[in-house]
Enzyme design. Structure first.
Site, PDB file in Angstrom:
ATOM      1  N   GLN A  63      61.155  49.858  94.941  1.00  0.00           N
ATOM      2  CA  GLN A  63      60.894  48.430  94.787  1.00  0.00           C
ATOM      3  C   GLN A  63      62.020  47.760  94.007  1.00  0.00           C
ATOM      4  OE1 GLN A  63      57.378  49.425  92.669  1.00  0.00           O
ATOM      5  NE2 GLN A  63      56.058  48.347  94.101  1.00  0.00           N
ATOM      6  N   GLY A  64      62.500  46.655  94.515  1.00  0.00           N
ATOM      7  CA  GLY A  64      63.565  45.944  93.840  1.00  0.00           C
ATOM      8  C   GLY A  64      64.956  46.340  94.283  1.00  0.00           C
ATOM      9  N   ASP A  65      65.045  47.342  95.150  1.00  0.00           N
ATOM     10  CA  ASP A  65      66.349  47.795  95.635  1.00  0.00           C
ATOM     11  C   ASP A  65      66.685  47.217  96.998  1.00  0.00           C
ATOM     12  OD1 ASP A  65      67.097  49.374  93.473  1.00  0.00           O
ATOM     13  OD2 ASP A  65      65.882  51.042  94.157  1.00  0.00           O
ATOM     14  N   SER A  66      65.732  46.593  97.649  1.00  0.00           N
ATOM     15  CA  SER A  66      65.968  46.026  98.976  1.00  0.00           C
ATOM     16  C   SER A  66      67.239  45.194  98.985  1.00  0.00           C
ATOM     17  CB  SER A  66      64.812  45.112  99.394  1.00  0.00           C
ATOM     18  OG  SER A  66      63.757  45.858  99.891  1.00  0.00           O
TER      19      SER A  66
ATOM     20  N   HIS B 299      65.008  40.739 105.173  1.00  0.00           N
ATOM     21  CA  HIS B 299      63.646  40.563 104.670  1.00  0.00           C
ATOM     22  C   HIS B 299      63.613  40.024 103.242  1.00  0.00           C
ATOM     23  CE1 HIS B 299      64.219  44.754 103.065  1.00  0.00           C
ATOM     24  NE2 HIS B 299      63.510  44.237 102.069  1.00  0.00           N
TER      25      HIS B 299
ATOM     26  N   ASP C  52      68.158  44.148 109.923  1.00  0.00           N
ATOM     27  CA  ASP C  52      67.760  43.752 108.576  1.00  0.00           C
ATOM     28  C   ASP C  52      68.982  43.476 107.688  1.00  0.00           C
ATOM     29  OD1 ASP C  52      66.166  43.149 106.441  1.00  0.00           O
ATOM     30  OD2 ASP C  52      65.470  45.200 106.083  1.00  0.00           O
TER      31      ASP C  52
END
Length: 271
Positions: free
Chosen positions: A215-218, A84, A129
């Site tokens: 947020q930002g760790d994906s 993603h 993913d």
């Protein structure tokens, strides 16, 4: 992206360059603009919540990607991240990988551009993913081996990243780390009925929350030591409800399930 009104990917806005904290608790974050798991529907996710600063050189395989995601060095010129975090497969010179430092503003940081992206075949926003990013040249840092099966899907895992350190928080300049315990599928499905068993695994402090990716760790790795005391990647930060909320653990791509596919894809990229 699955049911984004409730379960948000842990991505963050590309403009946020000072991303450094990864939260170790229930719910993982994406790294694309507008798709996070750290806030209301449509907002990006954050970083490691409940984490502490990582030491320079502690996790040399960690990579920060310019679109606002994390990643790990599968080989010295291929980054493993989340599907993603990228927009399909093919030639792509627009991604910059930053590595070799815990401080993103350190003058010793190594920055290398991408040449090609390979998104998991058949990825449709649910499961699968994972993605690979080919770099224009190798990064001279140790790589992170991936699990070949589910034998390490137990105990406590380490998470790390430059994402937000709290839900709706700011991206971090310094790398953060934390530990989160494994949660079995049956228990996790009570929180997330749409969990894709066999493709996703859960980790976090289910009762209390407080530690998680955000947020930002994906796309960043979830890893642990094997019997030889070597780091092995077992998960990829994928999604969750908010960040570090009680009863809402982080959801990670189960790397062991896709190990053969990931290695085949890396071979096709010349890794």
């Amino acid at each position: 992206m699955k049911n984004t009104t409730r379960h948000l990917k842990r991505v963050t806005a590309a403009a946020a360059v000072t991303l450094a904290a990864f939260s170790l608790s229930p719910s993982a974050a994406s790294a694309l603009p507008g798709g996070g798991s750290g806030g209301p529907a449509g907002e990006p996710g954050t970083q490691v919540v409940g984490g502490t600063p990582a030491e320079q050189g502690e996790f040399p395989f960690m990579v920060r990607l310019s679109m606002g995601c994390g990643g790990s060095l599968l080989t010295q010129d291929i980054v493993l991240t989340a599907a993603h975090c990228v927009d399909g497969s093919g030639e792509n010179t627009g991604i910059t990988a930053t590595a070799g430092v815990v401080d993103l503003e350190d003058s010793a940081a190594v920055e290398v551009n991408s040449t090609e992206v390979l998104q998991a075949p058949g990825y449709d926003g649910t499961g699968k993913d994972w993605a690979l990013i080919k770099l224009e040249k190798p990064i001279d840092q140790p790589t992170l081996p991936i699990a070949g099966d589910d034998s390490l899907n137990n105990g406590d895992f380490t998470i790390a990243g430059w994402g937000a350190d709290k839900e709706n928080g700011d991206q971090q300049r310094y790398l953060l780390k934390a530990q989160v315990p494994f949660i079995d599928d049956a228990t996790c499905k009570s929180a997330y009925p749409n969990l894709v068993e066999g493709e996703e695994l859960c980790a976090g402090k289910l009762d209390t929350g407080g530690v998680d990716t955000c947020q930002g760790d994906s796309g960043g790795p979830m890893f642990r030591k094997d019997d030889a005391d070597k780091w092995v990647q077992v998960g990829i930060v994928s999604w969750g409800d908010g960040c570090a909320r009680p009863g809402k653990p982080g959801v990670y791509t189960e790397v062991g399930t896709f190990a053969a596919d990931i290695k085949k894809a890396a071979d096709s990229l010349g890794g």
